[in-house]
Design an enzyme around this catalytic site. Structure first.
Site, PDB file in Angstrom:
ATOM      1  N   GLU A 109       0.845  -1.204   0.000  1.00 24.32           N
ATOM      2  CA  GLU A 109       0.000   0.000   0.000  1.00 24.32           C
ATOM      3  C   GLU A 109       0.879   1.253   0.000  1.00 24.32           C
ATOM      4  O   GLU A 109       0.613   2.213  -0.721  1.00 24.32           O
ATOM      5  CB  GLU A 109      -0.915   0.016   1.231  1.00 24.32           C
ATOM      6  CG  GLU A 109      -2.014  -1.043   1.211  1.00 24.32           C
ATOM      7  CD  GLU A 109      -3.045  -0.844   2.328  1.00 24.32           C
ATOM      8  OE1 GLU A 109      -2.769  -0.127   3.301  1.00 24.32           O
ATOM      9  OE2 GLU A 109      -4.146  -1.432   2.206  1.00 24.32           O
TER      10      GLU A 109
ATOM     11  N   THR B 291     -18.125   8.932  14.712  1.00 18.37           N
ATOM     12  CA  THR B 291     -18.169   8.400  13.347  1.00 18.37           C
ATOM     13  C   THR B 291     -17.172   9.167  12.485  1.00 18.37           C
ATOM     14  O   THR B 291     -16.583  10.158  12.924  1.00 18.37           O
ATOM     15  CB  THR B 291     -19.594   8.469  12.761  1.00 18.37           C
ATOM     16  OG1 THR B 291     -19.588   7.847  11.474  1.00 18.37           O
ATOM     17  CG2 THR B 291     -20.097   9.898  12.598  1.00 18.37           C
TER      18      THR B 291
ATOM     19  N   HIS C 296     -26.934  -2.025  12.734  1.00 19.79           N
ATOM     20  CA  HIS C 296     -26.363  -2.992  11.785  1.00 19.79           C
ATOM     21  C   HIS C 296     -26.589  -4.444  12.226  1.00 19.79           C
ATOM     22  O   HIS C 296     -27.204  -5.216  11.489  1.00 19.79           O
ATOM     23  CB  HIS C 296     -24.886  -2.677  11.525  1.00 19.79           C
ATOM     24  CG  HIS C 296     -24.685  -1.308  10.940  1.00 19.79           C
ATOM     25  ND1 HIS C 296     -23.585  -0.548  11.184  1.00 19.79           N
ATOM     26  CD2 HIS C 296     -25.484  -0.569  10.125  1.00 19.79           C
ATOM     27  CE1 HIS C 296     -23.702   0.603  10.546  1.00 19.79           C
ATOM     28  NE2 HIS C 296     -24.840   0.616   9.902  1.00 19.79           N
TER      29      HIS C 296
ATOM     30  N   ARG D  94     -18.810  -6.003   7.495  1.00 14.94           N
ATOM     31  CA  ARG D  94     -18.562  -5.204   8.717  1.00 14.94           C
ATOM     32  C   ARG D  94     -19.790  -4.951   9.571  1.00 14.94           C
ATOM     33  O   ARG D  94     -19.657  -4.591  10.740  1.00 14.94           O
ATOM     34  CB  ARG D  94     -17.911  -3.890   8.330  1.00 14.94           C
ATOM     35  CG  ARG D  94     -16.513  -4.139   7.822  1.00 14.94           C
ATOM     36  CD  ARG D  94     -15.750  -2.886   7.622  1.00 14.94           C
ATOM     37  NE  ARG D  94     -14.479  -3.203   7.003  1.00 14.94           N
ATOM     38  CZ  ARG D  94     -13.656  -2.309   6.522  1.00 14.94           C
ATOM     39  NH1 ARG D  94     -13.972  -1.030   6.575  1.00 14.94           N
ATOM     40  NH2 ARG D  94     -12.522  -2.679   5.979  1.00 14.94           N
TER      41      ARG D  94
HETATM   42  P1  NAD Z   1     -11.165   0.891   4.732  1.00 14.23           P
HETATM   43  O1  NAD Z   1     -11.734  -0.464   4.560  1.00 14.23           O
HETATM   44  O2  NAD Z   1     -11.041   1.698   3.492  1.00 14.23           O
HETATM   45  O3  NAD Z   1      -9.732   0.721   5.424  1.00 14.23           O
HETATM   46  C1  NAD Z   1      -8.890  -0.238   4.919  1.00 14.23           C
HETATM   47  C2  NAD Z   1      -7.450   0.059   5.337  1.00 14.23           C
HETATM   48  O4  NAD Z   1      -7.285  -0.279   6.711  1.00 14.23           O
HETATM   49  C3  NAD Z   1      -6.480  -0.801   4.571  1.00 14.23           C
HETATM   50  O5  NAD Z   1      -6.172  -0.183   3.344  1.00 14.23           O
HETATM   51  C4  NAD Z   1      -5.306  -0.863   5.512  1.00 14.23           C
HETATM   52  O6  NAD Z   1      -4.476   0.270   5.357  1.00 14.23           O
HETATM   53  C5  NAD Z   1      -5.962  -0.806   6.881  1.00 14.23           C
HETATM   54  N1  NAD Z   1      -6.090  -2.153   7.458  1.00 14.23           N
HETATM   55  C6  NAD Z   1      -7.024  -3.080   7.136  1.00 14.23           C
HETATM   56  N2  NAD Z   1      -6.824  -4.202   7.870  1.00 14.23           N
HETATM   57  C7  NAD Z   1      -5.774  -3.975   8.649  1.00 14.23           C
HETATM   58  C8  NAD Z   1      -5.087  -4.734   9.627  1.00 14.23           C
HETATM   59  N3  NAD Z   1      -5.483  -5.970   9.954  1.00 14.23           N
HETATM   60  N4  NAD Z   1      -4.038  -4.203  10.239  1.00 14.23           N
HETATM   61  C9  NAD Z   1      -3.653  -2.957   9.932  1.00 14.23           C
HETATM   62  N5  NAD Z   1      -4.269  -2.167   9.042  1.00 14.23           N
HETATM   63  C10 NAD Z   1      -5.296  -2.674   8.393  1.00 14.23           C
HETATM   64  O7  NAD Z   1     -11.996   1.631   5.830  1.00 14.23           O
HETATM   65  P2  NAD Z   1     -12.519   3.150   5.775  1.00 14.23           P
HETATM   66  O8  NAD Z   1     -13.620   3.254   4.760  1.00 14.23           O
HETATM   67  O9  NAD Z   1     -11.345   4.041   5.661  1.00 14.23           O
HETATM   68  O10 NAD Z   1     -13.213   3.291   7.179  1.00 14.23           O
HETATM   69  C11 NAD Z   1     -12.505   3.592   8.394  1.00 14.23           C
HETATM   70  C12 NAD Z   1     -13.512   3.558   9.534  1.00 14.23           C
HETATM   71  O11 NAD Z   1     -14.500   4.573   9.326  1.00 14.23           O
HETATM   72  C13 NAD Z   1     -14.286   2.244   9.634  1.00 14.23           C
HETATM   73  O12 NAD Z   1     -14.514   1.962  10.983  1.00 14.23           O
HETATM   74  C14 NAD Z   1     -15.606   2.529   8.940  1.00 14.23           C
HETATM   75  O13 NAD Z   1     -16.651   1.705   9.393  1.00 14.23           O
HETATM   76  C15 NAD Z   1     -15.815   3.986   9.335  1.00 14.23           C
HETATM   77  N6  NAD Z   1     -16.677   4.726   8.383  1.00 14.23           N
HETATM   78  C16 NAD Z   1     -16.313   4.833   7.074  1.00 14.23           C
HETATM   79  C17 NAD Z   1     -17.111   5.573   6.213  1.00 14.23           C
HETATM   80  C18 NAD Z   1     -16.738   5.796   4.769  1.00 14.23           C
HETATM   81  O14 NAD Z   1     -17.471   6.503   4.053  1.00 14.23           O
HETATM   82  N7  NAD Z   1     -15.632   5.269   4.289  1.00 14.23           N
HETATM   83  C19 NAD Z   1     -18.301   6.173   6.693  1.00 14.23           C
HETATM   84  C20 NAD Z   1     -18.632   6.046   8.034  1.00 14.23           C
HETATM   85  C21 NAD Z   1     -17.801   5.320   8.875  1.00 14.23           C
END
Ligand code: NAD
Length: 394
Positions: free
Chosen positions: A36, A137, A204, A316
């Site tokens: 990454e 959030t 959820h 999730r």
């Molecule tokens: P995401 O799935 O895009 O994040 C993935 C990243 O997390 C990976 O690229 C990696 O860098 C890291 N990762 C994954 N597994 C890992 C591990 N085992 N060890 C270390 N690093 C690891 O998630 P996101 O969309 O960025 O969301 C982040 C948080 O925000 C989550 O809790 C999600 O539920 C919450 N959220 C997201 C959104 C949105 O629009 N994206 C909206 C509301 C809430």
């Protein structure tokens, strides 16, 4: 200020792009995986930074350093943001802990239940020399458009609540973080409030349970609607889950006169607050969901098999919201000796679907509690001790 964003997903792209674009700070990115990190280095070199695409135009922010080695980016960081799913908090905190300096602000976007206990467990005696904060959030709805290059900012929340430890730092931190993240942040009082108030933990797993508790294993041709599929019975389940948390809130407030948990809202209060202009019919909890324009068309996570579609119980809605949110609340209820029959029903069903064991004979003693955020996992056996720690009184 030296800021380090931890993570490489949607939230990390948005945070890194926006904060670096302001030009006020030195922004670094810590990516746990080298593949990454390489994509980020290549992408930002091609594009000149991470482009954050908003409906009103885009901004470009170039992080100074991008590394999969915490020793290269964490030392000297004054603000560390975990822009990560909750299951990644623990491994990332373990990796960065040796390099964190006194006075650092360590925050999670988003925190979910008992985030403060997780940080304390990993930092040990260092905890007293840092400030922990967590947002209820993520401030944005965001999706990566091109990895390491571009992210779509689909929406910005009107405001986000957050908690700090020590709690006295909340007001000062609120004005600082609001200006950095570009939206109002409201202090919630404590991580206890943040843990109990999370509505994802009810909605959820509750909706998944309502939709699939009687599922006979049949294949689907199309993914069912998630929110618009809520029937009267599922709405009743959600109401019971919300009522049990309100009862827990009341019991805690009665036992500790100084604790104010008013930000732990009922589900309908929270829906009204969050989606006031989007709900057409407010005659019942069911209609709050099925007539909410923001929820329209969102579907159940499914996985493809040869002959059709099956519900994805590893998604999730269960794998994040059960161990890192609902179990935290359930663990607090167990310490408070407050019964939670509907929460138990949902966890008992979910743990089978997830092939996990949390509840055993009505107690949080299953083999997988050790990988959850229930306070029992951190060794808490009574409510007084946990409350003292959550309010930073020890
Ligand atoms: P995401 O799935 O895009 O994040 C993935 C990243 O997390 C990976 O690229 C990696 O860098 C890291 N990762 C994954 N597994 C890992 C591990 N085992 N060890 C270390 N690093 C690891 O998630 P996101 O969309 O960025 O969301 C982040 C948080 O925000 C989550 O809790 C999600 O539920 C919450 N959220 C997201 C959104 C949105 O629009 N994206 C909206 C509301 C809430």
């Amino acid at each position: 200020m030296q800021i380090t964003i931890c993570g490489g997903g949607n939230a990390a792209h948005a945070a890194a792009g926006l904060l670096a674009a302001e030009g006020e700070h030195r922004v670094s990115v810590y990516l746990p995986f080298e593949n990454e990190a390489q994509l980020w280095r290549d992408g930002t070199a091609t594009q000149g930074g991470i482009r954050v695409v908003r409906p009103d135009g885009s901004v470009l922010g170039l992080p100074e350093r991008i590394s999969s080695d915490p020793a290269e980016v964490i030392p000297g960081s004054e603000l560390v943001l975990l822009a990560l799913p909750s299951f990644a908090h623990e491994p990332i905190l373990k990796e960065i802990a040796p390099y964190l300096e006194d006075g650092t602000l360590i925050g999670a976007l988003a925190a979910r239940g008992c985030y403060d206990l997780c940080v304390r467990d990993i930092l040990g005696s260092k905890t007293d020399r840092v400030t922990i904060f967590g947002l209820q959030t993520l401030p944005w709805a965001c999706r990566i458009r091109e990895y390491g290059q571009e992210v779509d900012l689909l929406g910005v929340k009107a405001q986000v609540e957050f908690a700090t430890c020590p709690p006295e730092q909340a007001n000062e931190l609120a004005s600082f973080l609001s200006s950095q993240l570009g939206l109002p942040l409201e202090p919630m009082g404590s991580f206890l409030s943040l843990t109990l108030a999370g509505t994802g933990q009810l909605i959820h797993p509750g909706v998944m349970y309502g939709l699939f508790k009687d599922w006979d294993g049949k294949l689907f041709e199309e993914a069912p609607l998630f929110y618009q599929g809520i029937d009267a019975q599922t709405a009743d389940i959600l109401q019971c889950l919300s009522d049990e948390i309100q009862y827990l809130r009341t019991c805690i407030e009665e036992r500790y006169a100084s604790i104010d948990l008013h930000t732990v809202r009922t589900l309908d209060e929270w829906l009204c607050m969050s989606y006031a202009d989007d709900i057409e019919d407010t005659s019942s909890l069911q209609t709050y969901f099925v007539t909410n324009r923001s929820y329209a068309g969102l579907k159940v996570p499914m996985r493809k098999v040869e002959e059709g579609l099956l519900p994805d119980f590893s998604a999730r809605y269960l794998s994040e919201d059960v161990p890192y949110a609902l179990l935290a609340t359930r663990g607090i209820a167990e310490l408070a000796e407050v019964p939670t029959p509907t929460i138990d029903e949902v966890i008992s069903w979910a743990q089978k679907r997830m092939n996990k064991e949390y509840l055993l004979d009505g107690k949080l003693v299953g083999r997988d509690v050790k990988s959850s955020r229930a306070p029992q996992r951190y060794g808490f056996r009574d409510l007084d001790t946990m409350i003292a720690v959550m309010f930073c009184q020890t």
